[in-house]
Design a protein around this motif. Sequence first.
Motif, PDB file in Angstrom:
ATOM      1  N   GLU A 164       5.212  -4.831  -6.475  1.00  0.00           N
ATOM      2  CA  GLU A 164       5.100  -4.516  -7.899  1.00  0.00           C
ATOM      3  C   GLU A 164       6.452  -4.645  -8.567  1.00  0.00           C
ATOM      4  OE1 GLU A 164       3.733  -4.498 -10.590  1.00  0.00           O
ATOM      5  OE2 GLU A 164       2.674  -2.622 -10.911  1.00  0.00           O
ATOM      6  N   GLY A 204      -5.226  -5.005 -11.646  1.00  0.00           N
ATOM      7  CA  GLY A 204      -3.839  -5.175 -11.231  1.00  0.00           C
ATOM      8  C   GLY A 204      -2.879  -5.410 -12.376  1.00  0.00           C
ATOM      9  N   CYS A 263      -2.953  -3.128   1.263  1.00  0.00           N
ATOM     10  CA  CYS A 263      -2.402  -2.474   0.076  1.00  0.00           C
ATOM     11  C   CYS A 263      -1.737  -1.175   0.501  1.00  0.00           C
ATOM     12  CB  CYS A 263      -3.488  -2.195  -0.961  1.00  0.00           C
ATOM     13  SG  CYS A 263      -4.284  -3.687  -1.587  1.00  0.00           S
ATOM     14  N   PHE A 311      -0.554  -7.811  -8.175  1.00  0.00           N
ATOM     15  CA  PHE A 311      -1.759  -7.229  -7.604  1.00  0.00           C
ATOM     16  C   PHE A 311      -3.042  -7.900  -8.078  1.00  0.00           C
ATOM     17  CE2 PHE A 311       1.507  -3.933  -7.588  1.00  0.00           C
ATOM     18  CZ  PHE A 311       1.608  -3.753  -6.225  1.00  0.00           C
ATOM     19  N   PHE A 330       0.546  -6.071  -0.218  1.00  0.00           N
ATOM     20  CA  PHE A 330       0.890  -5.596  -1.559  1.00  0.00           C
ATOM     21  C   PHE A 330       1.461  -4.192  -1.454  1.00  0.00           C
ATOM     22  CE2 PHE A 330      -2.477  -8.663  -1.806  1.00  0.00           C
ATOM     23  CZ  PHE A 330      -2.103  -9.482  -2.861  1.00  0.00           C
ATOM     24  N   SER A 386      -4.651  -9.589  -5.108  1.00  0.00           N
ATOM     25  CA  SER A 386      -5.200  -8.831  -3.981  1.00  0.00           C
ATOM     26  C   SER A 386      -6.665  -9.155  -3.720  1.00  0.00           C
ATOM     27  CB  SER A 386      -5.028  -7.328  -4.236  1.00  0.00           C
ATOM     28  OG  SER A 386      -5.696  -6.947  -5.439  1.00  0.00           O
ATOM     29  N   CYS A 407       3.500  -0.957  -3.590  1.00  0.00           N
ATOM     30  CA  CYS A 407       4.032  -0.290  -4.778  1.00  0.00           C
ATOM     31  C   CYS A 407       4.461   1.104  -4.353  1.00  0.00           C
ATOM     32  CB  CYS A 407       2.987  -0.230  -5.891  1.00  0.00           C
ATOM     33  SG  CYS A 407       3.626   0.446  -7.445  1.00  0.00           S
ATOM     34  N   SER A 462      -6.617  -8.213   2.687  1.00  0.00           N
ATOM     35  CA  SER A 462      -5.468  -7.682   1.940  1.00  0.00           C
ATOM     36  C   SER A 462      -5.056  -6.343   2.514  1.00  0.00           C
ATOM     37  CB  SER A 462      -5.804  -7.521   0.454  1.00  0.00           C
ATOM     38  OG  SER A 462      -5.948  -8.771  -0.176  1.00  0.00           O
ATOM     39  N   PHE A 472      -3.515  -0.135  -7.468  1.00  0.00           N
ATOM     40  CA  PHE A 472      -4.674  -0.354  -6.609  1.00  0.00           C
ATOM     41  C   PHE A 472      -5.918   0.359  -7.126  1.00  0.00           C
ATOM     42  CE2 PHE A 472      -0.865  -0.232  -3.811  1.00  0.00           C
ATOM     43  CZ  PHE A 472      -0.773  -1.596  -3.609  1.00  0.00           C
TER      44      PHE A 472
END
Length: 565
Positions: free
Chosen positions: A562, A323, A415, A404, A532, A407, A534, A413, A425
């Motif tokens: 992120e 991460g 993602c 991250f 999470f 995570s 991004c 989690s 990830f």
Amino acid sequence: FQFFWLSLNVWLFGKTFLLYNQGLQYYYLHQMLGLGLCVSRASASVLNLNCCLVLLPMCRVLLAFLRGSQKVASKKTRRLLDKSKTFHVTCGVTICIFSVLHVAAHLVNALNFSENYNEEFVTLNAANYRGEDPRKLLFATVPGLTGVIMVLVLFLMCTASTYAIRVSNYDIFWYTHNLFFVFYMLLMLHVSGGVLKYQTNLEEHPPGCFNPNKTLRQNMTVPKAFEEVFPDYTTEPFPEDLPVPEPFVQNSFMRVCSEEPKFQSHFPETWFWISGPLCLYCVERLYRYIRSNKPVTITSVISHPSNVLEVRMVKDDFEARPGQYVILHCPRVSALESHPFTLTMCPTDTKATFGVHLKVVGDWTERFRDLLLLHSNQDTEILPIFQQRRYPKLYVDGPFGSPFEESLNYEVSLCVAGGIGVTPFASVLNTLLDGWKCYKLRRLYFIWVCRDIESFRWFADLLCMLHNKLWQENRPDYINIQLYLSQTDGIQKIIGEKYQALNSRLLIGRPRWKLLFDDIAKCNRRKTIGVFCCGPNKISKILHKLSNSSNSYGTRFEYNKESFS
């Protein structure tokens, strides 16, 4: 958070305004300048605070240390560290707003210094005489000239920081933002002028007091005969052993003073505010320069579909956590410019290789790609280091922390990646491929949204290997993979026999986020789930809103996003 910070700055502005408006030590200066004094000093106090704190979010090594430190055990506290970029931008906007107030107030002050020239207290004046051109105070003095240059530098930095310029020409943003060092050097000079003064002898000369010596000298008429015989008579002070005239003593609104007022310039408080953070930032930059001074060894370069380049490297004593991200600097591309990229492969105990994936979207990445690849139009090219091919020198600064890292510290989690936003990830998936039992994570929901089918091939092999590994270990429910193809003309699939596991998880369209969150909450009742993201801001805002909304299953979602510092 932005509202809280703005409120705090407004409160500081108001407190300082009242101090200068009511403080007796500024009585005579306030009589000359009026509200211009209060506004200029109040805005200066806010600028001191923000110029002090705006550098701290850019201390990446410090943030990475705090995030990885056992002393910061709370996830909530670590999530506050992930707001470093937001805090930096908020401080920058605050500096711009209160700089406008500060400049406007000092323009009024320059005019008042000229028009309200005080002949009684000469040392209090910034002008040399009544009616002096105010432009001389702005362009012919150190505080004025440095202030004008600082306004120009701040204007360049602010305009080049807008989203439109950062997207269209990142080089402009990069070079103008590095003018901050010039800004701080000018700021150190700007506050050393000592233009605004305060009274130091309030006990001996209370503001508005009565000076009998001076009053009698001004009002007493001396015969000409006495002036010719005793020329120094008029300059004799009022005898101390004689009683003060009765009318002056009986005046209850006026105190008798014993001496003339004395004025002194403030010690430049700005030095106290900015010297610490500025030294800390300079020391960190020096440490980062020494740490990244040795170039890495590029082991291979892979060109992926949709203009994505993968670079694999080796560096002595390089350690990183899943991460985290690094900053790449290639002198042959740009002497000063460098860019952050998330690690997609971290070194482990068995292999020292680490790598990044970068999307070719700007001048820097285009030049970097052309230097690495023999033929930029090739679809895939793997160039081992032992071939007769000399790569350009590449320096790696980092690694630095990111949200991250957390995570793997949740039991569950979620993602969510959009396009190239999958890179944070990838290192997490690679780590799970090496072994997942040592981490707290027991279930991972992985959502990846792309516009074209070829983008999924960036990490298709990795996803398939992880899927097969978990099936062999009888843990097929450990990871839930959902791939969404947002734009298509018909039914498509990832080409390749080995990608059958992914083809069954490929969906057409966009995720129905509300249903997805409800389903995850239902399957994980009364648990805390780390979210999470991004990807595009649109997806991020939707996930943030859903994470903060309540559900009937007692499930709590904690949102992370992120954000490169």
